[in-house]
Structure formats: structure tokens, C-alpha cells
Motif scaffolding. Structure first.
Motif, PDB file in Angstrom:
ATOM      1  N   GLY A  72      -9.892  60.301   7.713  1.00 26.25           N
ATOM      2  CA  GLY A  72      -8.564  59.904   8.159  1.00 26.25           C
ATOM      3  C   GLY A  72      -7.500  60.910   7.776  1.00 26.25           C
ATOM      4  O   GLY A  72      -6.435  60.982   8.413  1.00 26.25           O
ATOM      5  N   ALA A 124      -4.280  62.229   9.814  1.00 28.80           N
ATOM      6  CA  ALA A 124      -2.913  62.219   9.289  1.00 28.80           C
ATOM      7  C   ALA A 124      -2.242  63.579   9.483  1.00 28.80           C
ATOM      8  O   ALA A 124      -1.049  63.657   9.816  1.00 28.80           O
ATOM      9  N   ARG A 147       4.734  56.350  12.097  1.00 31.03           N
ATOM     10  CA  ARG A 147       3.282  56.416  12.296  1.00 31.03           C
ATOM     11  C   ARG A 147       2.654  57.423  11.336  1.00 31.03           C
ATOM     12  O   ARG A 147       1.581  57.172  10.771  1.00 31.03           O
ATOM     13  N   ALA A 181      -0.166  56.591   8.389  1.00 31.26           N
ATOM     14  CA  ALA A 181      -1.449  57.284   8.262  1.00 31.26           C
ATOM     15  C   ALA A 181      -1.600  57.887   6.872  1.00 31.26           C
ATOM     16  O   ALA A 181      -2.649  57.768   6.232  1.00 31.26           O
ATOM     17  N   SER A 236      -9.239  53.432   6.400  1.00 30.71           N
ATOM     18  CA  SER A 236      -8.322  54.573   6.498  1.00 30.71           C
ATOM     19  C   SER A 236      -8.688  55.469   7.675  1.00 30.71           C
ATOM     20  O   SER A 236      -7.809  56.006   8.357  1.00 30.71           O
ATOM     21  N   ALA A 250      -5.968  55.657  10.624  1.00 31.89           N
ATOM     22  CA  ALA A 250      -5.322  56.968  10.777  1.00 31.89           C
ATOM     23  C   ALA A 250      -5.711  57.631  12.094  1.00 31.89           C
ATOM     24  O   ALA A 250      -4.868  58.278  12.739  1.00 31.89           O
ATOM     25  N   SER A 251      -6.964  57.488  12.519  1.00 34.83           N
ATOM     26  CA  SER A 251      -7.360  58.117  13.782  1.00 34.83           C
ATOM     27  C   SER A 251      -6.638  57.466  14.965  1.00 34.83           C
ATOM     28  O   SER A 251      -6.226  58.156  15.914  1.00 34.83           O
ATOM     29  N   LEU A 302      -3.651  56.003  14.783  1.00 31.81           N
ATOM     30  CA  LEU A 302      -2.257  56.429  14.672  1.00 31.81           C
ATOM     31  C   LEU A 302      -2.068  57.855  15.165  1.00 31.81           C
ATOM     32  O   LEU A 302      -1.051  58.180  15.793  1.00 31.81           O
TER      33      LEU A 302
END
Length: 378
Positions: free
Chosen positions: A254, A258, A293, A297, A319, A323-324, A326
Motif C-alpha cells: 500500500g 500512497a 485521499r 492512504a 492497508s 491505499a490501492s 485511493l
């Protein structure tokens, strides 16, 4: 090369950016070229080996930073802002370094870790296979005992760093499985540390990817590749236990997402500033949402790295999922804010958008993350 002891494992993002400023400049300079040609230029490889960054996950007594998941995640994010392909190459190097630290014999640590820390060796994971599925329960690569060691035969696919790495962590079936109900891998599987120049091993970056094009993702072929007994990493036949523990470390892919989200935000912000559109309330509000966003992340990846929740392994999986998603949303919103310029093939927002989509497909894939999270609910 910066001394390994110069870097605090809890260093701030600003300090890390300053510490690796030369490396980041090199990555930013060559990112578009690397993506276009689907390979890392020599200056990038040289910078990776000489910057000291390869030492991140290695204990200090072997020349490393002893950083652990918080530093791995933060540096992965930082490098992904410049070139996500390089970020996943580094992430795999750090992952192998950590497995060696956790499971190797003293002799293996003394041989491998200093070389992985000082740039002589780059490491890669050779686990996946075509048609085997993401959970590694049905691999075809075999390890058969021979006098003084093992003979490895099989083909690994989707190996990041193929052809670049000096050391591969190879997953092979060393005995027939007695059960196949583990969530990730099966019994009878063993990990082997195989150096790239070992006779019988051939690696090449043969996959023409849509995203992460400069990640040297390809195949590792093993044809009567004989390795000694001391190439075995961890308990024989217990690779599933090693795989099961990976998510408990808190290191998260993740972090790549980010970093991509941060890049998308910066591209959108800088474009709107150049064109004067931040004076419009609607644009300012959309940029604020985009920044949120990125913060989301970062926050979940940082929390995974700290392992400060009742179930750190599950949070690590969350996570990557969060995160992916987002990052993909951030890239789409950045394209909308940039407008028609984002429809030009050469605009960097298109490159990182392709890279963002790739994160969900990396092991453990997002679907496998969901399966691992929900299996205890059954």
C-alpha cells in the motif's frame, strides 16, 4: 555511499527526501524514459546500488539501517512518488532481506546480508507461477534431493527484478503436500536462496506490462539447477509458515499506492496553479478532497508499519486494499482536474495511473487480501 548508521529508522519524510535527494533526482530524470523503453537505464541501477537505500531492512550489525516496516513503508512511498517501478523493485529487495534476517542461519546471514546492504547484491522473490494462482498452493517448481543438495526445476513468472537481481528467493515443492487447506501456500514447500549466476538458472524481463513497465518483471527458469543444502532458507517443507508471517511484519505494498496518490495530487495541484484555476472555489475544494485521499492512504500504511493495532496482519492487508483503491481514485480525479492535457499520451499522470492499477494485482493480490481477511469469518 551514505553510511548505514546515518539514517534514523523513524526519520521524517522531509529528512528522507533530503537524505536521498540525489537518488530521487536520478529517478525523476529517467522515469519517463524507463517507462517508454520498459527497462531501467544504467544510471538508475547505479544510483540504487550506491545510494545506501538497499540497506534499509538489514540489521546494523550487517551494515544496514535496521529500519523495519515503518522505514520500509515510508521509503517505498517516497520512491514511488518518483518511479513506482523502482519502488516495487526495492520493496522486493527489502522483503527478501527481511526473510533472511528472520529465518537464515548465522552463516547465511553473514554471507548474504552485507552484500544486500552495500549494493553488491540486489534481491528478488521468485514465488509466482503461471496458472498456479495467487495463493501459491499449487506450484509446479520442484526441489528433489541429490547428493550434497537439491535439484530445482520449474519456471517462475511475474518475478519483479528478473534479470537485474543477484539473488533470488525461490519457492519450490520439495515434498508432496499432505493437505491444501492453508490460506497461503501449502506444506511440503521450501524456500531456496539461489544466486543469479548459478548454473541452470536463467532470468529475463520478458513481460510487456501495461503498468510498472520498468520493474523488470519476467520469468526465472530453473533447469536442473543444483544448489547445496545450505541454500535452504528456514525449515524444510515449511515455507507456508514463512509466507504466513510476511503480513505480520507491517510492510505494505500500500505504500507504493500512497506514493502514487501523492504524485497524482501534485500533478493536479501544479497544473491548476499554472493555469490560475485554484481561484475557483470548486477547484480548491476538489484539490482539498484529493489531498484528503493522500492523507488517508498514508495514515493506514503508517499504522500498518507501526503494528499498533490488535491484529497487525489484518491491518497490513487492509492497508493494501484501501491505499490501492485511493490511489486509483486520486489518479482519476487528477486527470479530471488536469483536463484535456491529461489525454495526451506523454502526460505523466497517465503513466502513474497505469502503475496504480498494477498495485492491486501484486501479491498478495487484492482479491487474495480479501480472502485472507474474511477466511476467519467462515
Amino acid at each position: 555511499m551514505p553510511a548505514a548508521t546515518d539514517l534514523n529508522p523513524l526519520a521524517s519524510r522531509t529528512h528522507l527526501a533530503d537524505h536521498y535527494a540525489d537518488l530521487l533526482t536520478t529517478l525523476n530524470t529517467h522515469a519517463a524514459e524507463a517507462d517508454h523503453h520498459a527497462r531501467l537505464p544504467a544510471p538508475v541501477l547505479d544510483a540504487l546500488r550506491t545510494s545506501g537505500i538497499l540497506a534499509t531492512a538489514i540489521p546494523r550489525e550487517h551494515g544496514g539501517h535496521d529500519g523495519g516496516a515503518p522505514l520500509v513503508n515510508r521509503l517505498t512511498e517516497l520512491i514511488a512518488q518518483a518511479d513506482p517501478s523502482v519502488a516495487i523493485i526495492l520493496f522486493q529487495h527489502w522483503a527478501v532481506s527481511t526473510r533472511i534476517t528472520e529465518w537464515a542461519t548465522d552463516t547465511q546471514r553473514e554471507r548474504c546480508l552485507p552484500r544486500l546492504a552495500d549494493g553488491r547484491w540486489l534481491a528478488a522473490s521468485a514465488w509466482s507461477e503461471q496458472g498456479a494462482g495467487a495463493d501459491k498452493r499449487t506450484i509446479r517448481t520442484t526441489a528433489v534431493r541429490v547428493p550434497g543438495g537439491w535439484r530445482l526445476d520449474g519456471t517462475k513468472a511475474f518475478t519483479t527484478g528478473a534479470g537485474l537481481a543477484d539473488l533470488y528467493l525461490v519457492l519450490a515443492q520439495s515434498a508432496p503436500p499432505s493437505r491444501t487447506d492453508t490460506a497461503y501456500g501449502s506444506d511440503g514447500q521450501t524456500f531456496f536462496l539461489v544466486e543469479a549466476d548459478r548454473p541452470g538458472l536463467t532470468a529475463h524481463a520478458s513481460m510487456d506490462l501495461v503498468g510498472m513497465r520498468a520493474s523488470a518483471t519476467g520469468t526465472v527458469e530453473l533447469r536442473a539447477c543444483t544448489v547445496p543444502d545450505d541454500a535452504v532458507l528456514g525449515p524444510e517443507g515449511k515455507a507456508a509458515d514463512i509466507i504466513r508471517g510476511v503480513r505480520e511484519t507491517g510492510a505494505s505494498l500500500g505504500a507504493v499506492a500512497a506514493g502514487i496518490a501523492e504524485s497524482a495530487y501534485r500533478l493536479a495541484r501544479d497544473h491548476t496553479r499554472r493555469h490560475g484555476t485554484p481561484t475557483r472555489e470548486a477547484v480548491r475544494h476538489r484539490l482539498a478532497d484529493l489531498a484528503a485521499r493522500v492523507a488517508q492512504a498514508r495514515a493506514i500504511v503508517d499504522s500498518a508499519g507501526r503494528r499498533d493495532t490488535p491484529d497487525p496482519g489484518t491491518l497490513t492487508l487492509h492497508s493494501k486494499l484501501a491505499a490501492s483503491a485511493l490511489a486509483e481514485e486520486a489518479c482519476l480525479e487528477a486527470q479530471r482536474l488536469i483536463g484535456s492535457a491529461a489525454f495526451l499520451r506523454g502526460h505523466p499522470v497517465n503513466r502513474i495511473s497505469r502503475d496504480a492499477r498494477a498495485v492491486a494485482l501484486m501479491g498478495p493480490t487484492n482479491d487474495l487480501c480479501r480472502e485472507l481477511v474474511t477466511t476467519p469469518w467462515n
